[in-house]
Enzyme design. Structure first.
Site, PDB file in Angstrom:
ATOM      1  N   HIS A  53       4.148  39.632  -6.905  1.00 42.46           N
ATOM      2  CA  HIS A  53       5.267  39.403  -7.817  1.00 42.46           C
ATOM      3  C   HIS A  53       6.533  39.978  -7.184  1.00 42.46           C
ATOM      4  O   HIS A  53       6.685  41.195  -7.096  1.00 42.46           O
ATOM      5  CB  HIS A  53       5.018  40.094  -9.162  1.00 42.46           C
ATOM      6  CG  HIS A  53       3.918  39.467  -9.935  1.00 42.46           C
ATOM      7  ND1 HIS A  53       3.159  40.146 -10.849  1.00 42.46           N
ATOM      8  CD2 HIS A  53       3.445  38.197  -9.902  1.00 42.46           C
ATOM      9  CE1 HIS A  53       2.268  39.318 -11.356  1.00 42.46           C
ATOM     10  NE2 HIS A  53       2.420  38.135 -10.804  1.00 42.46           N
TER      11      HIS A  53
ATOM     12  N   GLU B 105       8.581  43.026  -8.537  1.00 42.27           N
ATOM     13  CA  GLU B 105       7.991  44.363  -8.655  1.00 42.27           C
ATOM     14  C   GLU B 105       8.209  45.141  -7.356  1.00 42.27           C
ATOM     15  O   GLU B 105       7.274  45.458  -6.614  1.00 42.27           O
ATOM     16  CB  GLU B 105       6.516  44.243  -9.020  1.00 42.27           C
ATOM     17  CG  GLU B 105       6.350  43.626 -10.403  1.00 42.27           C
ATOM     18  CD  GLU B 105       4.943  43.111 -10.686  1.00 42.27           C
ATOM     19  OE1 GLU B 105       4.756  42.511 -11.758  1.00 42.27           O
ATOM     20  OE2 GLU B 105       4.040  43.304  -9.855  1.00 42.27           O
TER      21      GLU B 105
ATOM     22  N   HIS C 190       1.042  46.693  -7.904  1.00 41.51           N
ATOM     23  CA  HIS C 190       1.949  45.977  -8.807  1.00 41.51           C
ATOM     24  C   HIS C 190       2.930  46.924  -9.466  1.00 41.51           C
ATOM     25  O   HIS C 190       2.804  48.138  -9.380  1.00 41.51           O
ATOM     26  CB  HIS C 190       1.157  45.277  -9.916  1.00 41.51           C
ATOM     27  CG  HIS C 190       0.585  43.977  -9.480  1.00 41.51           C
ATOM     28  ND1 HIS C 190       1.174  42.782  -9.767  1.00 41.51           N
ATOM     29  CD2 HIS C 190      -0.522  43.696  -8.758  1.00 41.51           C
ATOM     30  CE1 HIS C 190       0.457  41.812  -9.229  1.00 41.51           C
ATOM     31  NE2 HIS C 190      -0.590  42.338  -8.621  1.00 41.51           N
TER      32      HIS C 190
ATOM     33  N   GLU D 290      -0.910  49.675 -11.029  1.00 39.64           N
ATOM     34  CA  GLU D 290       0.369  49.380 -11.664  1.00 39.64           C
ATOM     35  C   GLU D 290       1.256  50.615 -11.614  1.00 39.64           C
ATOM     36  O   GLU D 290       0.865  51.678 -12.088  1.00 39.64           O
ATOM     37  CB  GLU D 290       0.149  49.006 -13.138  1.00 39.64           C
ATOM     38  CG  GLU D 290      -0.726  47.778 -13.342  1.00 39.64           C
ATOM     39  CD  GLU D 290       0.071  46.488 -13.330  1.00 39.64           C
ATOM     40  OE1 GLU D 290       1.294  46.540 -13.086  1.00 39.64           O
ATOM     41  OE2 GLU D 290      -0.539  45.424 -13.563  1.00 39.64           O
TER      42      GLU D 290
HETATM   43 ZN   LIG Z   1       2.636  42.199 -11.146  1.00 35.58          ZN
END
Ligand SMILES: [Zn+2]
Length: 1152
Positions: free
Chosen positions: A878, A881, A959, A1044
């Protein structure tokens, strides 16, 4: 009537089985009740006695508290006797006595006693009595009063009250009474109270509406008066409940009642100066709120000048905190009625179009292509209330989504919870990936150096599954030579904002939507520009420096006239060499030249060029000031109320070819984002110091806005500017919970502080009045956009400032870091850089292999080398991010370091790292998409590994998380999924060791930002296609994670209360490495205290797992492998993963 009859029967049945008078005989009240009971069969004939007995009971209950207690005590049949008497008697006085008895009884200890009353069928008997009484002509007013008072008391506690009222016919009785007693407040009040309860039932509401009750209630409403206020209050409550029905709302709107309600509200607002009648004012607003749930109501509201009425009254209420409920409800109504607008764009599709060689049929790109222009941004004004905001959608709104029945999403199919080993692709197709694992066959007999410095395969590989893509034969490894040359342009920040220029004339607008530039052509042009680009960069840099104090080495000395405009200040390039060992200005420019962007960016943003030195001061989470959101919303509403303040001047617009085109009148800020990772599409100066900003969609997509990166200049000092990013898409954001945007000041940078700082005040994130059609929303209902707003006071005149969602980390930055890291390689380090694939945009996607060189080329050492377990890490699938890249930087720096820990880590594992899975998305400023949405190569690599029985020990995809704090992991566990879902599973299904918990557990012990409590190991159905779940299920990697990192900050540990910065993110990446080393000790050592500690920790947390709900992964947080996963193609069940050996060790040890 038949219903009442049933109730009656039931009560009698009950009575029969209750032993007669099971109460102390010495109690007077019970004796009287016994007497009453004995009369019951013949109460009609003994009317006089019944009257006397009930009067005595009433007297006792009124005078002695204990009498009431006795009647209501457990085991007493007192209530039954009373109800049976009520049911059987016809005598009005007896009925009145009994009603008074009930009123007395139910007034005390109401909750429980009313419950008893309801459970004995009391409500039905009351309705029955009401109906009988209504047949008398004229009905006894006293009786009606008593009955309604009692019903009003009981109604709210009886769930079936509404239905029973309708079926028994009581609705009409009450309505008729209201009609006949509009001038009789004494009777009207209890009737309205009962009507209020009836109306909460939606079927009743419709039925009452048909019978003219909406109009009837409007007859009760009145302008300000001190009389009968409780009557008015109840009538408004009832009306408000009725208007929840869309039919009734329509009736009210059609009947012209909206202006009446507004006039009444204004009247009460004006006259209720001491705020004694808040509830009436609130009641009027609730009626308006419910009517404006329908389109017709909103129209009527706007036509009646409702916006101004509510705006003005609210502004006057603002200073009085106790009036907040009025302000909040008014604000809600105004937001709802604010005319919906489409975004000020010709199309919501990206301003840039990248011609795909192959257009997939489905997915965001496919949808974009299949849409004709112009159909996408029609505002869908359906009559459904798609913004059924509740009242708490005002201040302090919490993230509702988190509370949505999370259990629905848990995978309950045990078959799917068991890893399916074996890839679905045949080995022949996977074989091409062999080249990425040279180290597994390397024999180190020949020249090692030649092996190690090979940076990319001679030809880019063709992705086997992407046959539809035309074979790409261009090699990425081009030789770049920086040609120092004289600048054509020389401009400083003071001279011209956004001064680095260059090649703008050469930049073709053809790649913009509609231009249809071909990719090949694009590339040629890009290459042709290489030299002017270099020249221009030279110019830019020097210009930035000014004339004096420059420590810039390459210099041509010629001076252009623009220089004179520069401030006389001594400007220096920040000397960051010591602080940022991986940063190199020259090298960065070099890297930019090789980066291919769809818009063909020819400029470099200062922050990426100068680099970012993490500040040493703390950046606490911003405390939210009370009422910020409300104030911002009011400012938005003022756009309608005070249109004279509106400038509405477009100051930046990518959709016009000559962007940016504004004549510089000194009255507007200047914007730019035509550089790598930039994505501003349009800037509109709304008011003198306020700007609406529209972000570009991801290329080949029409949504995914959250990431932003743009440049501002031409600012005044001592002024507060408000920025609104008006096309955000997520329903909530950490911007509401302490997160600030990032700003980079070039003035600060050149005066020695090159850094991004958290900045901005009055920050909030809320749903705005822009909408898009259902077509544009991908078949869903028309959706609203959200505004992120923040205010800024610029410190320096003639500054150039940059704003970003998070610390930018461009593809060029990555290449620069990799190049610097490579320079750190020692003879002991094995580092190889392959190009995993070339992206559609023509950029290489690097794959790194890092381990230690074998100790010697002896067989044993080579064997040890080849057999090291693999660790597979990736990041930036992504693009928005960016924090994931900073974590990755920390990991890479640690791995390439010279510490003994790094050394032993390299000796323990072979690291395979894809630091940026989506270079095109990063370069083009996308938030989520790549150019084509393909993510196959990583998966193929892993399938290849599974095939050769070398599945990695750990798989982790880095992420960023926009809604949660801290750093945490998602993993996969059958056990925890089963526990969460309550599905029954045999113990054989639960054969699972706790290996998956070890790494996060270690991280929580050593990494301050990491929080075990935020981790989840549940397999969700919606996460079926995420890398984590696929790698776990299909490749059989037990330790398969998504890590994350918060974009915001921490609420635990050492960094509690602080926003996260690059230092903390990089530390996280380094600690990840340390944790892997501990994991190695754990899986390798036999008798280690650590393991015991860990074991007890694990057992402790295991117990906790069962009781505390695990956090759930929200849709957008994890990416999908966009390829459909085919579960039918299971093969090679006997494939065994290398990591199982290690897992077995832990298991063995833990069971010892
Ligand atoms: Zn992500």
């Amino acid at each position: 009537a038949s219903f009442a009859h049933c109730m009656l029967k039931r009560t009698l049945l009950c009575l029969r089985c209750v032993p007669v008078c099971s109460v102390p005989s010495n109690s007077r009240v019970m004796m009287l009740l016994g007497q009453l009971e004995r009369m019951n069969g013949d109460i009609v004939r003994q009317a006089e006695t019944a009257r006397q007995v009930t009067a005595k009971i009433l007297h006792l209950i009124q005078t002695q508290e204990k009498s009431g207690k006795e009647v209501m005590s457990k085991g007493s049949s007192g209530m039954e006797v009373i109800l049976a008497s009520l049911e059987n008697t016809r005598d009005v006085q007896t009925i009145l006595n009994i009603l008074s008895i009930l009123t007395e009884l139910l007034t005390v200890g109401r909750g429980r006693r009313v419950g008893v009353f309801v459970s004995k069928g009391g409500t039905g008997i009351l309705f029955h009595t009401l109906l009988s009484a209504s047949k008398e002509m004229p009905p006894s007013e006293e009786l009606m009063l008593q009955l309604h008072s009692l019903l009003a008391k009981v109604g709210p506690k009886d769930r079936k009250f509404g239905v029973a009222a309708r079926l028994s016919g009581a609705l009409n009785v009450t309505v008729n009474l209201i009609k006949q007693n509009l001038q009789n407040p004494k009777l009207l009040l209890p009737c309205l109270q009962v009507l209020r309860v009836y109306s909460t039932n939606s079927v009743n509401a419709i039925s009452l509406g048909k019978n003219g009750v909406v109009e009837l209630l409007f007859k009760v409403l009145a302008p300000y008066s001190k009389k009968n206020t409780s009557l008015l209050k109840v009538a408004l409550d009832a009306l408000g409940a009725l208007l929840k029905s869309k039919t009734n709302a329509r009736r009210a709107a059609d009947g012209g009642y909206v202006p009446i309600l507004l006039a009444l509200y204004a009247d009460w607002h004006r006259n209720d100066a001491r705020h004694r009648h808040m509830l009436i004012r609130k009641g009027l607003l609730v009626c308006l709120r419910n009517i404006t749930n329908i389109k017709l109501g909103r129209k009527a509201f706007v036509e009646a000048d409702g916006m101004r009425v509510l705006y003005n009254s609210s502004t006057e209420c603002l200073p009085v905190r106790t009036l907040d409920p009025l302000v909040n409800t008014s604000s809600l109504i105004m937001r709802k009625c604010f005319p919906k607008k489409r975004l000020p764009l010709p199309t919501i599709q990206s301003a840039f179009l990248f011609q795909l060689p192959y257009v997939p049929g489905t997915g965001p790109a496919g949808r974009t292509y299949s849409q004709g222009p112009g159909v996408d941004d029609v505002v869908d004004e359906s009559d459904d209330n798609d913004e059924a905001d509740t009242e708490n959608d005002t201040e302090n709104e919490e993230d509702e989504k988190d509370q949505q029945s999370p259990n629905d999403d848990i995978e309950t199919d045990l078959n799917k919870l068991h890893p399916k080993k074996g890839p679905c692709r045949p080995y022949e197709e996977l074989r091409v990936y062999e080249r990425f694992f040279v180290e597994l066959s390397e024999d180190f007999q020949v020249s090692q150096v030649s092996v190690l410095i090979r940076r990319s395969p001679p030809r880019p590989i063709i992705v086997p599954t992407a046959q539809a893509f035309s074979p790409n034969t261009r090699s990425l490894s081009r030789a770049y030579t920086r040609t120092p040359s004289c600048p054509d342009h020389r401009e400083g920040p003071g001279a011209r904002a956004g001064g680095r220029i260059v090649g703008r004339s050469g930049r073709s607008a053809a790649s913009r939507r509609g231009g249809g530039a071909h990719r090949g052509e694009t590339r040629r042009r890009q290459r042709d520009q290489a030299d002017p680009l270099a020249a221009a960069f030279g110019g830019f840099v020097r210009a930035t420096l000014g004339r004096r104090g420059s420590n810039w080495s390459s210099d041509c000395g010629s001076e252009g006239p623009e220089d004179e405009a520069a401030e006389g200040a001594v400007l220096e390039v920040p000397d960051t060499a010591l602080l940022l060992p991986l940063h190199d200005l020259d090298l960065y420019v070099e890297m930019v030249k090789g980066t291919l962007s769809v818009p063909q960016y020819a400029e470099v943003a200062y922050p990426d060029y100068f680099g970012h030195v993490a500040p040493t001061f703390r950046e606490p989470l911003l405390e939210r000031v009370y009422g910020v959101q409300r104030a911002k919303i009011f400012q938005d509403i003022e756009r309608l109320i005070h249109p004279n303040d509106i400038v509405d001047k477009v100051v930046y617009d990518l959709d016009i070819p000559s962007c940016p085109v504004i004549e510089d009148d000194g009255e507007s800020l200047k914007f730019n984002s035509q550089f790598e990772s930039g994505n501003l599409r349009k800037a509109v100066q709304v008011r003198k110091f306020e700007y609406d900003l529209v972000l570009n969609s991801d290329i080949n997509s029409n949504h995914y806005h959250q990431w932003f990166y743009f440049e501002v200049s031409g600012m005044k000092v001592g002024t507060t500017y408000r920025f609104n990013i008006i096309n955000c898409e997520k329903s909530n954001s950490q911007f509401n919970y302490g997160m600030q945007a990032l700003m980079y000041s070039v003035q600060e940078a050149i005066s020695g502080s090159p850094r991004w700082v958290r900045t901005g005040t009055d920050i909030c994130y809320y749903k705005n009045h822009f909408a898009r059609s259902s077509i544009a929303a991908g078949g869903l209902k028309g959706k609203s956009y959200y505004t992120l707003t923040f205010s800024i006071n610029f410190k320096h005149k003639d500054d150039v400032c940059y704003f970003a969602y998070h610390y930018p980390y461009t593809y060029s930055t990555l290449k620069m870091h990799l190049s610097k890291l490579e320079a750190l390689r020692t003879p002991q380090i094995y580092l190889r850089q392959d190009v995993l694939c070339e992206t559609l945009g023509g950029n290489g996607c690097p794959l790194l292999t890092i381990t230690a060189m074998p100790e010697s080329n002896s067989n044993d050492h080579i064997c040890q080398f080849r057999n090291r377990p693999l660790i597979f890490l990736s990041a930036r699938v992504h693009p928005g991010e960016t924090n994931a890249s900073w974590v990755m930087k920390g990991t890479l720096e640690f791995l390439m370091g010279s510490s003994p820990l790094a050394n032993s880590l390299r000796e323990s594992y072979i690291f395979k790292i894809v630091p940026m899975l989506n270079p095109d998305g990063v370069i083009n400023g996308n938030h989520r998409c790549s150019l084509s949405g393909e993510d196959l190569n990583r998966q193929c690599l892993l399938q290849y590994l599974a095939h050769i029985q070398r599945a990695p020990l750990v798989f982790c995809d880095y992420h960023g998380h926009s809604r949660k704090k801290n750093v945490f992991m998602y993993g996969c566990s059958v056990k925890e999924t089963v526990w969460q879902s309550n599905i029954s599973a045999t113990s054989s299904d639960l054969q699972e060791d706790l290996a998956y918990r070890a790494l996060p557990k270690i991280l929580s012990q050593i990494a301050p930002a990491f929080s075990m409590a935020s981790c989840s190991f549940v397999v969700e159905r919606s996460k079926e296609s995420t890398a984590r779940v696929v790698v776990w299920r299909e490749i059989g990697v037990q330790r398969s994670y998504t890590m994350e990192s918060t974009l915001c900050g921490c609420d635990q540990g050492k960094y509690k209360g602080l926003q996260i910065g690059t230092r903390e993110l990089e530390e996280m990446g380094a600690q990840f490495c340390v944790a892997l080393l501990r994991l190695k000790r754990l899986t390798g050592l036999r008798n280690h205290q650590h393991l015991l500690d860990l074991e007890s920790d694990i057992i402790g947390s295991q117990a906790k797992v069962v009781s505390c709900p695990t956090t759930y992964v929200l849709d957008e947080d994890e990416p999908s492998f966009l390829e459909a996963i085919d579960y039918s193609a299971e093969s090679n069940d006997e494939d065994v993963e290398a990591e199982n050996e290690h897992a077995a060790e832990v298991r063995t040890y833990l069971s010892m």
